[in-house]
Structure formats: structure tokens, C-alpha cells
Scaffold this motif. Structure first.
Motif, PDB file in Angstrom:
ATOM      1  N   TRP A   1      10.733 -32.655  20.697  1.00  0.00           N
ATOM      2  CA  TRP A   1      10.169 -33.745  19.903  1.00  0.00           C
ATOM      3  C   TRP A   1       8.741 -33.424  19.471  1.00  0.00           C
ATOM      4  N   SER A   2       7.949 -32.836  20.349  1.00  0.00           N
ATOM      5  CA  SER A   2       6.564 -32.515  20.008  1.00  0.00           C
ATOM      6  C   SER A   2       6.498 -31.471  18.894  1.00  0.00           C
ATOM      7  N   ASP A   3       7.370 -30.460  18.965  1.00  0.00           N
ATOM      8  CA  ASP A   3       7.400 -29.447  17.906  1.00  0.00           C
ATOM      9  C   ASP A   3       7.873 -30.048  16.586  1.00  0.00           C
ATOM     10  N   PHE A   4       8.881 -30.910  16.684  1.00  0.00           N
ATOM     11  CA  PHE A   4       9.385 -31.563  15.478  1.00  0.00           C
ATOM     12  C   PHE A   4       8.290 -32.395  14.818  1.00  0.00           C
ATOM     13  N   TRP A   5       7.611 -33.202  15.606  1.00  0.00           N
ATOM     14  CA  TRP A   5       6.586 -34.077  15.050  1.00  0.00           C
ATOM     15  C   TRP A   5       5.419 -33.266  14.479  1.00  0.00           C
ATOM     16  N   ALA A   6       5.065 -32.195  15.166  1.00  0.00           N
ATOM     17  CA  ALA A   6       3.975 -31.358  14.676  1.00  0.00           C
ATOM     18  C   ALA A   6       4.342 -30.682  13.354  1.00  0.00           C
ATOM     19  N   THR A   7       5.616 -30.324  13.200  1.00  0.00           N
ATOM     20  CA  THR A   7       6.064 -29.649  11.976  1.00  0.00           C
ATOM     21  C   THR A   7       6.074 -30.594  10.788  1.00  0.00           C
ATOM     22  N   VAL A   8       6.633 -31.772  10.973  1.00  0.00           N
ATOM     23  CA  VAL A   8       6.831 -32.686   9.836  1.00  0.00           C
ATOM     24  C   VAL A   8       5.576 -33.480   9.497  1.00  0.00           C
ATOM     25  N   THR A   9       4.538 -33.420  10.335  1.00  0.00           N
ATOM     26  CA  THR A   9       3.303 -34.158  10.058  1.00  0.00           C
ATOM     27  C   THR A   9       2.115 -33.246   9.795  1.00  0.00           C
ATOM     28  N   GLU A  10       2.380 -31.985   9.506  1.00  0.00           N
ATOM     29  CA  GLU A  10       1.296 -31.109   9.101  1.00  0.00           C
ATOM     30  C   GLU A  10       0.656 -31.648   7.825  1.00  0.00           C
TER      31      GLU A  10
ATOM     32  N   ARG B   1      -0.363 -30.219   5.222  1.00  0.00           N
ATOM     33  CA  ARG B   1       0.232 -29.601   4.027  1.00  0.00           C
ATOM     34  C   ARG B   1       1.599 -30.203   3.721  1.00  0.00           C
ATOM     35  N   VAL B   2       2.374 -30.500   4.740  1.00  0.00           N
ATOM     36  CA  VAL B   2       3.697 -31.100   4.539  1.00  0.00           C
ATOM     37  C   VAL B   2       3.567 -32.552   4.074  1.00  0.00           C
ATOM     38  N   ILE B   3       2.635 -33.294   4.668  1.00  0.00           N
ATOM     39  CA  ILE B   3       2.407 -34.684   4.263  1.00  0.00           C
ATOM     40  C   ILE B   3       2.007 -34.754   2.793  1.00  0.00           C
ATOM     41  N   ALA B   4       1.133 -33.836   2.387  1.00  0.00           N
ATOM     42  CA  ALA B   4       0.721 -33.800   0.978  1.00  0.00           C
ATOM     43  C   ALA B   4       1.901 -33.514   0.064  1.00  0.00           C
ATOM     44  N   SER B   5       2.807 -32.654   0.520  1.00  0.00           N
ATOM     45  CA  SER B   5       3.987 -32.350  -0.303  1.00  0.00           C
ATOM     46  C   SER B   5       4.912 -33.551  -0.414  1.00  0.00           C
ATOM     47  N   TYR B   6       5.021 -34.370   0.660  1.00  0.00           N
ATOM     48  CA  TYR B   6       5.807 -35.594   0.579  1.00  0.00           C
ATOM     49  C   TYR B   6       5.269 -36.497  -0.527  1.00  0.00           C
ATOM     50  N   LYS B   7       3.952 -36.670  -0.539  1.00  0.00           N
ATOM     51  CA  LYS B   7       3.337 -37.554  -1.526  1.00  0.00           C
ATOM     52  C   LYS B   7       3.578 -37.053  -2.938  1.00  0.00           C
TER      53      LYS B   7
ATOM     54  N   GLY C   1       2.567 -24.798 -10.240  1.00  0.00           N
ATOM     55  CA  GLY C   1       1.495 -23.926  -9.810  1.00  0.00           C
ATOM     56  C   GLY C   1       1.474 -23.709  -8.310  1.00  0.00           C
ATOM     57  N   ASN C   2       2.149 -24.605  -7.561  1.00  0.00           N
ATOM     58  CA  ASN C   2       2.347 -24.446  -6.114  1.00  0.00           C
ATOM     59  C   ASN C   2       1.040 -24.280  -5.347  1.00  0.00           C
ATOM     60  N   MET C   3       0.068 -25.104  -5.671  1.00  0.00           N
ATOM     61  CA  MET C   3      -1.203 -25.074  -4.953  1.00  0.00           C
ATOM     62  C   MET C   3      -1.118 -25.994  -3.746  1.00  0.00           C
ATOM     63  N   PRO C   4      -1.294 -25.462  -2.538  1.00  0.00           N
ATOM     64  CA  PRO C   4      -1.188 -26.293  -1.335  1.00  0.00           C
ATOM     65  C   PRO C   4      -2.128 -27.496  -1.397  1.00  0.00           C
ATOM     66  N   MET C   5      -1.629 -28.635  -0.953  1.00  0.00           N
ATOM     67  CA  MET C   5      -2.353 -29.897  -0.887  1.00  0.00           C
ATOM     68  C   MET C   5      -2.570 -30.530  -2.263  1.00  0.00           C
ATOM     69  N   LYS C   6      -2.153 -29.862  -3.334  1.00  0.00           N
ATOM     70  CA  LYS C   6      -2.386 -30.404  -4.672  1.00  0.00           C
ATOM     71  C   LYS C   6      -1.097 -30.528  -5.485  1.00  0.00           C
TER      72      LYS C   6
ATOM     73  N   THR D   1      14.834 -27.128   8.511  1.00  0.00           N
ATOM     74  CA  THR D   1      15.775 -28.228   8.667  1.00  0.00           C
ATOM     75  C   THR D   1      15.074 -29.506   9.120  1.00  0.00           C
ATOM     76  N   ALA D   2      13.985 -29.377   9.884  1.00  0.00           N
ATOM     77  CA  ALA D   2      13.226 -30.559  10.304  1.00  0.00           C
ATOM     78  C   ALA D   2      12.621 -31.269   9.103  1.00  0.00           C
ATOM     79  N   ILE D   3      11.991 -30.514   8.211  1.00  0.00           N
ATOM     80  CA  ILE D   3      11.417 -31.101   6.995  1.00  0.00           C
ATOM     81  C   ILE D   3      12.520 -31.639   6.096  1.00  0.00           C
ATOM     82  N   GLY D   4      13.639 -30.904   6.024  1.00  0.00           N
ATOM     83  CA  GLY D   4      14.769 -31.387   5.235  1.00  0.00           C
ATOM     84  C   GLY D   4      15.343 -32.679   5.786  1.00  0.00           C
ATOM     85  N   ALA D   5      15.361 -32.825   7.103  1.00  0.00           N
ATOM     86  CA  ALA D   5      15.865 -34.052   7.717  1.00  0.00           C
ATOM     87  C   ALA D   5      14.992 -35.242   7.365  1.00  0.00           C
ATOM     88  N   VAL D   6      13.670 -35.026   7.369  1.00  0.00           N
ATOM     89  CA  VAL D   6      12.753 -36.111   6.977  1.00  0.00           C
ATOM     90  C   VAL D   6      12.985 -36.504   5.521  1.00  0.00           C
ATOM     91  N   MET D   7      13.127 -35.516   4.653  1.00  0.00           N
ATOM     92  CA  MET D   7      13.415 -35.804   3.245  1.00  0.00           C
ATOM     93  C   MET D   7      14.722 -36.568   3.092  1.00  0.00           C
TER      94      MET D   7
END
Length: 277
Positions: free
Chosen positions: A47-56, A58-64, A220-225, A246-252
Motif C-alpha cells: 500500500w505504501s509503494d502504491f500510494w507513493a507511486t500514484v501521488t508523485e 509529476r503524476v498528480i500534475a499529469s492527472y490534472k 511537448g511532454n514537459m513534466p509538470m506542464k 498498472t498502479a497509475i492505470g488503475a487510478v485512471m
């Protein structure tokens, strides 16, 4: 009194039990089983690894970026898709068949080709971008334009048959009763096309969330932007980090399901409110 025996008439089509069984089998093999593998692979992480992966960050910015641009593009398609369907159904003009065929072009055109074409148009030295005072390519605006391009046919093709089957007598009766054009459109036409328009909106939004080919070039694939979530998933896969992908895909998947469930509920509510009143 003699009993009258009646032979049971058998339909040439399969019955409910057989057709339901094939339907569930088909959906299980092609939809449920692949989706379940996402959660099975994700379960290998703690669970800790999963949460750390999906809440990075850079990943949060990509969700937005992914959800925000997909929603904006779906709203644009909802407005202009209804307008285009209205023009194609209600008016006759030269080149109508050509325009009607162009609506389906995003379905047939490879997404990578669409992405390259849009990038060429909207870069600072592109045919359109050179005349703009603001930057389009390599910004969220460029992503929105690409998602609008690939999602337009969903709204047009959902609304168009409803308008074709809409009886003109209803509009004439509304005019006879004293309603102006705007009142007729809002009270007569909108309730008829709203369920179909909401369905087209949901389909366009769902397509835009997972779109990759047409977006990866113009983003352009600029991280955080301008980095979208599907690109992060592809990056994880190229690094052989399948659990993180797959963790990020599961959140999506979870967020997409919740949003589509809400849109379907809204569609059901509008259908019940406007159609049955």
C-alpha cells in the motif's frame, strides 16, 4: 371438451438465456478479464509503494492535465457538435455531403498522423501558429485542440439521427402557440436531443482521457506542464516498471469510471426530467 394443443412457436433468434450467456462471456473475456489484470498486477505492490507511486507530484500534475483538457474538449465538442449536426440536418448547401464525410475523418485518420498535422499547424512557425499572438503547441491549449479534433464525431453522430427523426410539426405547433425561435429551441428541441448530446459528451470525454497518439506530439511532454498520464504509463512500461504502470492505470480507470457513472446518471436524470414532463 377436447383440449386444443398448440405448438410452441420457436424463434429463429436465440432466446434470452442463450444470448445473455454469450453476452456475459464476451464481455468477461474482452473487458472484465483484462481490466481485472490491472488490479491483480497492482496488488503485488504494498500500500505504501502504491500510494507513493500514484501521488508523485509529476503524476498528480499529469492527472490534472489529462482530465482537465479532456473535460474542456468534451464541452467544446458538445457545443459545436450540436451546431454541426443541426446544420447538416436542417440545411441544404453545396458540398454538404463532403462536410458530412469530413466529420468521420478523425475516426479513420491514424492518431499519430493527426498529432503531427496539428503540431505542424500550431507551432510558432506553423501555418496557423505564426499568425497567433499566443502559443498553442506544447501547451495545454494545444492538447485541448487535439482532443477536440478526435472527439467531435461522437457528438455529431449521436445528435444527428435524433434531429433527423424530430417531427417538424412540433416546432410548427410551438410557433402557432406564440413561441419564438429561441423558446421553441429550448423547450421543444433541447429536451429531444439532450440525452443523445449527453451520450456523445460522455463518449468524447472517455476517448479523450486515454488518447495518446494525437496528443504526444503537440503536447511537448514537459513534466509538470504538458505531460499527460498515458505518456507516464508508457514511460513506466519502457522502464519495465509494470507494477507502477498498472498502479497509475488503475487510478485512471477508477476516476474514469466514477466520472462516466456520474455523466450517465446525469443523462438518466435529464432524460426523465425533460422527456417525461
Amino acid at each position: 371438451m377436447a383440449k386444443k394443443w398448440r405448438l410452441k412457436k420457436h424463434s429463429i433468434l436465440p432466446g434470452f438465456g442463450l444470448s445473455l450467456g454469450f453476452t456475459m462471456l464476451y464481455l468477461s473475456l474482452l473487458v472484465l478479464l483484462p481490466l481485472s489484470m490491472i488490479f491483480i498486477n497492482t496488488s503485488s505492490m504494498g500500500w505504501s509503494d502504491f500510494w507513493a507511486t500514484v501521488t508523485e507530484p509529476r503524476v498528480i500534475a499529469s492527472y490534472k492535465i489529462s482530465f482537465g483538457t479532456a473535460f474542456a474538449a468534451a464541452c467544446i465538442n458538445l457545443l459545436f457538435g450540436v451546431l454541426i449536426a443541426w446544420v447538416l440536418v436542417r440545411y441544404s448547401f453545396p458540398g454538404k455531403r463532403i462536410i458530412d464525410g469530413l466529420v468521420d475523418l478523425p475516426f479513420a485518420l491514424p492518431t499519430a498522423v493527426a498529432g503531427i498535422a496539428l503540431t505542424t499547424l500550431y507551432t510558432e512557425k506553423g501555418w496557423i501558429g505564426q499568425f497567433l499572438s499566443f502559443k498553442v503547441a506544447f501547451t495545454p491549449l494545444g492538447i485541448t485542440i487535439a482532443l477536440t479534433f478526435i472527439g467531435l464525431p461522437f457528438v455529431v453522430r449521436m445528435v444527428q439521427p435524433v434531429l433527423q427523426n424530430l417531427e417538424r410539426e412540433m416546432e410548427e405547433a410551438s410557433a402557432i402557440l406564440g413561441a419564438n425561435r429561441f423558446q421553441t429551441f429550448v423547450r421543444v428541441i433541447v429536451p429531444e436531443i439532450l440525452p443523445a448530446a449527453m451520450t456523445g459528451f460522455a463518449l468524447a470525454f472517455a476517448r479523450a482521457i486515454g488518447e495518446y497518439g494525437s496528443v504526444v506530439f503537440i503536447a511537448g511532454n514537459m513534466p509538470m506542464k504538458t505531460e499527460i498520464t498515458p505518456l507516464i504509463i508508457m514511460t513506466k512500461l519502457e522502464q519495465y516498471d509494470y507494477a507502477a504502470a498498472t498502479a497509475i492505470g488503475a487510478v485512471m480507470l477508477i476516476f474514469s469510471f466514477i466520472i462516466l457513472l456520474f455523466i450517465n446518471g446525469l443523462q438518466w436524470w435529464t432524460n426523465r426530467k425533460f422527456v417525461h414532463n
